[in-house]
Design an enzyme around this catalytic site. Structure first.
Site, mmCIF file in Angstrom:
data_model
loop_
_atom_site.group_PDB
_atom_site.id
_atom_site.type_symbol
_atom_site.label_atom_id
_atom_site.label_comp_id
_atom_site.label_asym_id
_atom_site.label_seq_id
_atom_site.Cartn_x
_atom_site.Cartn_y
_atom_site.Cartn_z
ATOM 1 N N ASP A 1 41.249 37.067 41.784
ATOM 2 C CA ASP A 1 42.439 37.911 41.599
ATOM 3 C C ASP A 1 43.708 37.176 42.045
ATOM 4 O O ASP A 1 43.665 36.300 42.902
ATOM 5 C CB ASP A 1 42.259 39.212 42.411
ATOM 6 C CG ASP A 1 43.222 40.299 41.956
ATOM 7 O OD1 ASP A 1 43.788 40.182 40.854
ATOM 8 O OD2 ASP A 1 43.413 41.267 42.712
ATOM 9 N N ASN B 1 40.568 45.469 32.112
ATOM 10 C CA ASN B 1 41.580 44.462 31.750
ATOM 11 C C ASN B 1 41.944 44.511 30.258
ATOM 12 O O ASN B 1 42.987 43.992 29.859
ATOM 13 C CB ASN B 1 41.121 43.048 32.124
ATOM 14 C CG ASN B 1 41.090 42.778 33.616
ATOM 15 O OD1 ASN B 1 40.286 41.970 34.084
ATOM 16 N ND2 ASN B 1 41.957 43.432 34.382
HETATM 17 C C1 IPE Z 1 39.705 42.505 39.076
HETATM 18 O O1 IPE Z 1 41.050 42.225 39.158
HETATM 19 C C2 IPE Z 1 39.150 41.935 37.804
HETATM 20 C C3 IPE Z 1 39.098 40.479 37.740
HETATM 21 C C4 IPE Z 1 39.369 39.658 38.708
HETATM 22 C C5 IPE Z 1 38.659 39.931 36.492
HETATM 23 P P1 IPE Z 1 42.168 43.291 38.696
HETATM 24 O O2 IPE Z 1 43.486 42.660 38.933
HETATM 25 O O3 IPE Z 1 41.889 43.735 37.307
HETATM 26 O O4 IPE Z 1 41.883 44.495 39.684
HETATM 27 P P2 IPE Z 1 42.826 45.687 40.139
HETATM 28 O O5 IPE Z 1 43.436 46.278 38.899
HETATM 29 O O6 IPE Z 1 43.861 45.119 41.038
HETATM 30 O O7 IPE Z 1 41.912 46.612 40.874
HETATM 31 C C1 IPE Z 2 43.247 37.827 37.986
HETATM 32 O O1 IPE Z 2 44.602 37.788 38.239
HETATM 33 C C2 IPE Z 2 42.910 37.546 36.551
HETATM 34 C C3 IPE Z 2 42.402 38.705 35.808
HETATM 35 C C4 IPE Z 2 42.233 39.894 36.280
HETATM 36 C C5 IPE Z 2 42.038 38.482 34.428
HETATM 37 P P1 IPE Z 2 45.566 39.012 37.870
HETATM 38 O O2 IPE Z 2 46.044 38.800 36.477
HETATM 39 O O3 IPE Z 2 44.914 40.304 38.137
HETATM 40 O O4 IPE Z 2 46.744 38.756 38.884
HETATM 41 P P2 IPE Z 2 47.559 39.861 39.706
HETATM 42 O O5 IPE Z 2 46.551 40.699 40.438
HETATM 43 O O6 IPE Z 2 48.331 40.656 38.709
HETATM 44 O O7 IPE Z 2 48.417 39.072 40.640
HETATM 45 MG MG MG Z 3 44.852 41.528 39.734
#
Ligand code: IPE
Ligand code: IPE
Ligand code: MG
Length: 251
Positions: A18, A66
């Site tokens: 994340d 996502n």
């Molecule tokens: C969790 O991250 C999913 C992945 C790392 C692929 P998210 O960014 O989607 O999670 P939330 O929305 O903060 O819970």
């Molecule tokens: C993780 O990084 C990647 C995916 C969930 C695909 P994020 O895109 O969730 O990054 P933040 O949480 O918005 O910083």
């Molecule tokens: Mg995230």
């Protein structure tokens, strides 16, 4: 520097990667740049896991939720996934890494599904490590689908309801045949599972770091393993029962 116990290397490490967006935002860049940089962290993490002799590494790359992100971002992530799979085949073959994927893979774009299937097939006899990608993965859906399949088996008479136990249930999950994760790492500081391995994480150890995923390097990974090795896993028993060293002053 971390001290390692080779006999206490986790069998299965699962990582919630994340913070790509925040990494980019902090630098005044578009989120896409964070995802791009995140791929580099994936490469380094896979190498470190292999070097440490971790048998199974699961990476949460894309959740079912996502899909609700802006279409441009989803497309970028799918393109990065496609490029990653194309570029990593030689390394996977050279390092004896077998690829596997969990999730609702039918939802992935055709070309991604195709390269995924090819890479899984070509690496299937590799024995040193399983790299398990969670793609379009959602644990609640995984559990519901397992329940549905078991119910169908009962109706058809191939499953006797009396035989439904944890082992049978696990065999209907995407992770069938894989050990439960010993260690779940989450980058970027969030204290939640975000629909990841809900059934399988019953006794997993958690390691949460404030670093954003693109900054998760070898040193960070070693630190996570080091912290894991200091934990006393009691599985509901007392410290004495499992031969622990815990005293009133700590472990
Ligand atoms: C969790 O991250 C999913 C992945 C790392 C692929 P998210 O960014 O989607 O999670 P939330 O929305 O903060 O819970
Ligand atoms: C993780 O990084 C990647 C995916 C969930 C695909 P994020 O895109 O969730 O990054 P933040 O949480 O918005 O910083
Ligand atoms: Mg995230």
């Amino acid at each position: 520097m971390a001290i390692f116990h080779p006999e206490k290397i986790p069998t299965h490490v699962a990582i919630i990667m994340d913070g790509n967006g925040r990494w980019a935002k902090r630098r005044g860049m578009p989120r896409v740049m964070g995802h791009r940089q995140g791929v580099k962290a994936v490469r380094s993490t896979v190498r470190t896991a292999r070097e440490l002799g971790i048998p199974v590494l699961t990476l949460y790359a894309f959740s079912q939720e996502n899909w609700k992100r802006p279409v441009d971002e989803v497309n970028t992530l799918m393109n990065l996934l496609y490029d990653y799979l194309k570029s990593e085949l030689d390394e996977m073959l050279g390092n004896q890494i077998s690829l596997r994927a969990i999730g609702e893979l039918d939802r992935l774009p055709d070309r991604v599904r195709q390269v995924l299937a090819e890479t899984i097939e070509k690496t299937s006899s590799n024995k040193k490590m399983i790299l398990n990608l969670a793609l379009s993965y959602g644990s609640r859906q995984e559990i519901v689908v397992a329940a549905r399949k078991i119910a169908e088996g009962c109706l058809k008479g191939t499953i006797d309801p009396k035989n439904i136990n944890q082992e049978l249930f696990s065999s209907f999950l995407y992770t069938a045949g894989l050990p439960d994760p010993d260690l779940i790492i989450r980058t970027s500081g969030e204290m939640r599972l975000s629909n990841f391995l809900l059934f399988q994480s019953a006794y997993s150890e958690f390691y949460i770091t404030p670093s954003h995923w693109p900054d998760f390097d070898r040193k960070e990974f070693l630190e996570a393993i080091h912290q894991f090795q200091k934990r006393e896993r009691r599985f509901g028993q007392t410290s004495e029962q499992i031969g622990g060293q815990c005293t009133a002053r700590g472990c």
